[in-house]
Design a protein around this motif. Structure first.
Motif, mmCIF file in Angstrom:
data_model
loop_
_atom_site.group_PDB
_atom_site.id
_atom_site.type_symbol
_atom_site.label_atom_id
_atom_site.label_comp_id
_atom_site.label_asym_id
_atom_site.label_seq_id
_atom_site.Cartn_x
_atom_site.Cartn_y
_atom_site.Cartn_z
ATOM 1 N N LYS A 209 1.339 0.222 -3.027
ATOM 2 C CA LYS A 209 -0.198 0.550 -2.545
ATOM 3 C C LYS A 209 -0.927 -0.522 -1.560
ATOM 4 O O LYS A 209 -2.089 -0.024 -1.081
ATOM 5 N N LYS A 210 -0.306 -1.673 -1.380
ATOM 6 C CA LYS A 210 -0.765 -2.373 -0.428
ATOM 7 C C LYS A 210 -0.733 -1.564 1.054
ATOM 8 O O LYS A 210 0.393 -1.267 1.363
ATOM 9 N N ARG A 211 -1.764 -1.715 1.917
ATOM 10 C CA ARG A 211 -2.019 -1.217 3.222
ATOM 11 C C ARG A 211 -0.718 -1.588 4.273
ATOM 12 O O ARG A 211 -0.295 -2.755 4.256
ATOM 13 N N GLU B 44 -1.090 3.712 8.081
ATOM 14 C CA GLU B 44 -2.118 3.154 7.292
ATOM 15 C C GLU B 44 -2.530 1.649 7.802
ATOM 16 O O GLU B 44 -3.533 0.996 7.432
ATOM 17 N N SER B 45 -1.735 1.204 8.647
ATOM 18 C CA SER B 45 -1.622 -0.092 9.435
ATOM 19 C C SER B 45 -2.689 -0.182 10.395
ATOM 20 O O SER B 45 -3.335 0.868 10.772
ATOM 21 N N LYS B 46 -3.071 -1.387 10.682
ATOM 22 C CA LYS B 46 -4.094 -1.738 11.741
ATOM 23 C C LYS B 46 -3.410 -2.433 12.978
ATOM 24 O O LYS B 46 -2.510 -3.138 12.561
ATOM 25 N N GLU C 247 -7.778 0.878 13.510
ATOM 26 C CA GLU C 247 -7.243 2.010 12.779
ATOM 27 C C GLU C 247 -6.283 2.532 13.726
ATOM 28 O O GLU C 247 -6.237 2.731 14.878
#
Length: 128
Positions: free
Chosen positions: A3-5, A100-102, A107
């Motif tokens: 669940k961690k981004r 979902e990463s940056k 974004e």
């Protein structure tokens, strides 16, 4: 999926391994493909190539293991042989985790919609 981004856990190479879509991932990914940040979207523009998939998974595994100080017991070619164990559904989830990463605080969607429709469409273009 974690669940961690930007994290995804995958069972490949005989064990559970974690991919981390961090700045280190993007540095590895762009370096291996010899592209700039601005060119990232073009990698996925016409579907996903096997080279892009291999590089994506290798770079994600490498980033996590380097960040965690884990032993690197694989290379691009070993990861390539592990691709046989990855299903289109796995790949779709991996790409979603990557999205979902940056990057540089922004974004990132690499030209794909976040709804998942485009992700599935691009993954379906692969021939297994």
């Amino acid at each position: 999926m974690n669940k961690k981004r930007g994290y995804y856990t995958l069972n490949v190479g005989g064990k559970e391994r974690v991919l981390h879509f961090s700045m280190n991932f993007w540095a590895n990914f762009t370096e291996i493909l010899d592209i700039s940040l601005e060119e990232i979207a073009t990698v996925f523009e016409k579907g996903v190539s096997l080279k892009a998939i291999r590089t994506l998974i290798y770079s994600g595994l490498l980033a996590y293991d380097q960040e965690s100080g884990n032993e690197i017991d694989y290379n691009e070619y070993t990861v390539g042989s592990w691709l046989e164990d990855i299903t289109p559904e796995d790949l779709e989830k991996i790409i979603s985790a990557m999205m979902e990463s940056k990057i540089l605080g922004n974004e990132l969607n690499v030209g794909l919609s976040r709804k998942g429709d485009d992700t599935k469409k691009k993954v379906d273009k692969l021939t297994w």
